[in-house]
Design an enzyme around this catalytic site. Sequence first.
Site, short mmCIF file in Angstrom:
data_model
loop_
_atom_site.label_atom_id
_atom_site.label_comp_id
_atom_site.label_asym_id
_atom_site.label_seq_id
_atom_site.Cartn_x
_atom_site.Cartn_y
_atom_site.Cartn_z
N CYS A 79 4.39 2.78 -20.84
CA CYS A 79 2.81 3.10 -20.68
C CYS A 79 2.52 4.65 -20.70
CB CYS A 79 3.00 2.93 -18.92
SG CYS A 79 1.20 2.19 -18.62
N HIS A 173 5.93 -2.14 -17.90
CA HIS A 173 7.11 -1.27 -17.21
C HIS A 173 8.25 -2.13 -16.94
CE1 HIS A 173 4.77 2.16 -15.53
NE2 HIS A 173 3.77 1.42 -15.83
N GLU A 175 11.07 -1.22 -16.31
CA GLU A 175 11.93 -0.78 -15.19
C GLU A 175 11.69 -1.09 -13.75
OE1 GLU A 175 9.60 0.82 -16.44
OE2 GLU A 175 8.48 2.10 -14.90
N1 GLN Z 1 -3.52 5.10 -17.43
C1 GLN Z 1 -2.31 5.97 -17.24
C2 GLN Z 1 -2.43 7.10 -18.40
O1 GLN Z 1 -3.39 6.92 -18.95
C3 GLN Z 1 -0.88 5.23 -17.80
C4 GLN Z 1 -0.51 4.45 -16.74
C5 GLN Z 1 1.05 4.06 -16.40
O2 GLN Z 1 1.84 4.60 -17.18
N2 GLN Z 1 1.30 3.02 -15.58
O3 GLN Z 1 -1.88 7.88 -18.62
#
Ligand code: GLN
Length: 195
Positions: A79, A173, A175
Amino acid sequence: MVIAVLAVQGAFIEHEKVLKEIGAEVFELRKKEDLDRPFDGLVLPGGESTVQQKLLKELGMFDILKKKIQDGLPVFATCAGLILLAEKLSNDDRKGFQTLPVTVKRNAYGRQLGSFHRDGIVRGIAQDETLFPMEFIQAPYIEEVRGDTEVLAKVDDHIVAVRNKNQLAMAFHPELSGDDRLHRAFLQIIQERNA
Ligand code: GLN
């Protein structure tokens, strides 16, 4: 096998737990001196990529980590971690490590729709009745891949997981899902590199 988990912000503890359960030794990267310890792989967790990037620069860790990734250090990014690795962001001028030849859209589903669950195929890792449980939280997706970047997973026609040599990155995610197959695949990449 020793894994360094970036622990300046975000969901790092969950990664540490999974990695320990599957037999890796883990330590946290919180300050520049932590980078003096030898390690075989790096985890870039989810969280807020703007904050993580700012802290990495302020703490003097950004350039060192970028060089290590460029030199082939295996990295597992989820992410916000994917956003940090991306060569290009389509809706943000910020430049992260830029080591992964993909274009990523941040908060790609909009603030309201950004968090959801799907079970999906991950190439070589999860298919048929063993689909991978994917948790998306204010998630990005990958709009374009370049070079020899391999697409590992798509959800609703958007690319959500890729591999490029030493870099394994996903928009969701793993994890948080109780499924350790992607973490195991990461340890396998490290093993192959060390062999
Ligand atoms: N929206 C977050 C970002 O732009 C990422 C979200 C996440 O890591 N769950 O950094």
